[in-house]
Design a protein around this motif. Structure first.
Motif, short mmCIF file in Angstrom:
data_model
loop_
_atom_site.label_atom_id
_atom_site.label_comp_id
_atom_site.label_asym_id
_atom_site.label_seq_id
_atom_site.Cartn_x
_atom_site.Cartn_y
_atom_site.Cartn_z
N PHE A 184 26.81 -16.84 12.60
CA PHE A 184 27.34 -17.90 13.46
C PHE A 184 26.89 -17.72 14.90
N MET A 188 24.64 -22.57 13.47
CA MET A 188 24.93 -23.01 12.11
C MET A 188 23.65 -23.49 11.43
N VAL A 195 29.43 -24.70 3.47
CA VAL A 195 29.40 -23.52 4.33
C VAL A 195 30.72 -22.76 4.19
N ASP A 197 32.82 -19.41 5.64
CA ASP A 197 32.91 -18.46 6.76
C ASP A 197 33.53 -17.16 6.26
N ARG A 199 33.93 -14.37 8.06
CA ARG A 199 34.34 -13.53 9.18
C ARG A 199 35.77 -13.03 9.07
N GLY A 261 28.37 -17.49 6.03
CA GLY A 261 28.15 -17.04 7.39
C GLY A 261 29.08 -15.90 7.78
N CYS A 262 28.57 -15.03 8.64
CA CYS A 262 29.41 -14.04 9.32
C CYS A 262 28.95 -14.02 10.78
N THR A 263 29.37 -13.06 11.54
CA THR A 263 29.08 -13.10 12.98
C THR A 263 27.59 -12.97 13.27
N SER A 269 27.94 -11.78 5.23
CA SER A 269 27.35 -12.98 4.64
C SER A 269 26.24 -12.62 3.66
#
Length: 307
Positions: A184, A188, A195, A197, A199, A261-263, A269
């Motif tokens: 992220f 994106m 998607v 997330d 996190r 997604g991750c950071t 991810s």
């Protein structure tokens, strides 16, 4: 005869589908779907040349769909029916005719909405053109083996019906599935359909010895799996995808991109994407895996405050 499931043609015969119907009833949509399904399609082909077309040498011998209507040169319904009877007797062809019908009021609405001129109105009100065309095409309507009334159908409804009737048995397997990971902090993915997330999981970046590793390393995967939320969240996402992917395929969606997604896009991810791809392969899918930020440098500033 109303639209009904047709038996598959013999393997030694070439499929020939004649597609006609009232202007505005959906012929172009039907031909577009057939093309997506692997048919060779030709619209407004001069009917008198049809016999010559199907006798030409053709190494492909794939299914062929010919579209024609009242605008086609040499359009005489009685002559077309006689030609169809002649072609239907050929041992090398499996011939089917499809007629697309629609109620006059709905056709009038469609023409007024799109501001198109009806091909047989010729300066007259659109309803008169529709009536004249219906009378002209009635012999073909009676002759057609498959009739689809699109009055109450949306474009998507018609596309689905064409796939149900004319898609090869293996068409659903043609879904192209991509599973990706991303960070992220680096933006994106613009074209992902779904998607997720990740996190909420404990971040391996802050664990000694794991920062420089990635989600493809066993130690990182073991750390992520220790998170109490991982197993249940993973199972729910997997079950959701197993529900949605066949429905996407049934709607004719050729490509599906699922992104995790991750950071920073290097740990959580990546591991989740790899694990999900493996789970979906076990369910019969063939996903391609992409890791957008796997090669990015591990950076504390990107990962943010330590949890």
């Amino acid at each position: 005869m109303t639209a009904a499931e047709a038996p598959p043609p013999p393997a030694d015969k070439r499929q020939l589908l004649l597609v006609t119907g009232l202007a505005g009833a959906g012929k172009s949509t039907a031909l577009d779907v057939l093309e997506d399904l692997g048919w060779e399609t030709i619209d407004n082909f001069p009917v008198r040349m049809l016999k010559r077309l199907v006798t030409m040498p053709d190494d492909a011998r794939g299914p062929l769909a010919i579209g024609f209507d009242s605008r086609t040169r040499g359009f005489v319904p009685a002559d077309i029916i006689a030609l169809v009877k002649d072609l239907g007797a050929r041992p090398d062809l499996a011939l089917t005719s499809l007629f697309l019908d629609c109620a006059g009021g709905e056709l009038e609405r469609r023409f007024n909405e799109t501001r198109r001129r009806h091909p047989m109105a010729d300066g007259r009100p659109v309803q008169e053109g529709i009536h004249a065309e219906r009378e002209l095409l009635e012999p073909l309507r009676r002759w057609a083996e498959v009739l689809i009334d699109t009055t109450a159908m949306t474009s998507n409804d018609l596309q689905t019906r064409i796939r149900e009737l004319f898609a090869p048995a293996e068409a659903e397997a043609a879904l192209t599935l991509t599973i990706s990971s991303f960070g992220f902090a680096r933006g994106m993915p613009p074209l992902a359909d779904l998607v997720f997330d990740m996190r909420f999981l404990d971040n391996p970046h802050w664990v000694p010895g794991l920062k420089e590793q990635t989600g493809q390393d066993a130690a990182v995967g073991a750390h992520i799996e220790k998170d109490p939320a991982f197993a249940e969240a993973f199972a729910r996402i997997r079950d959701l995808l197993l529900l949605l992917l066949p429905r996407y395929a049934a709607q004719g969606k050729p490509y599906v991109h699922v992104a995790f997604g991750c950071t920073g896009g290097r740990h959580r991810s990546v591991y989740t994407a790899e694990s999900m791809a493996e789970a979906l392969r076990g369910a019969g899918f063939s996903p391609t895996v992409r890791h957008r930020n796997l090669g990015s440098r591990a950076a504390d500033a990107i990962e943010g405050d330590r949890r």
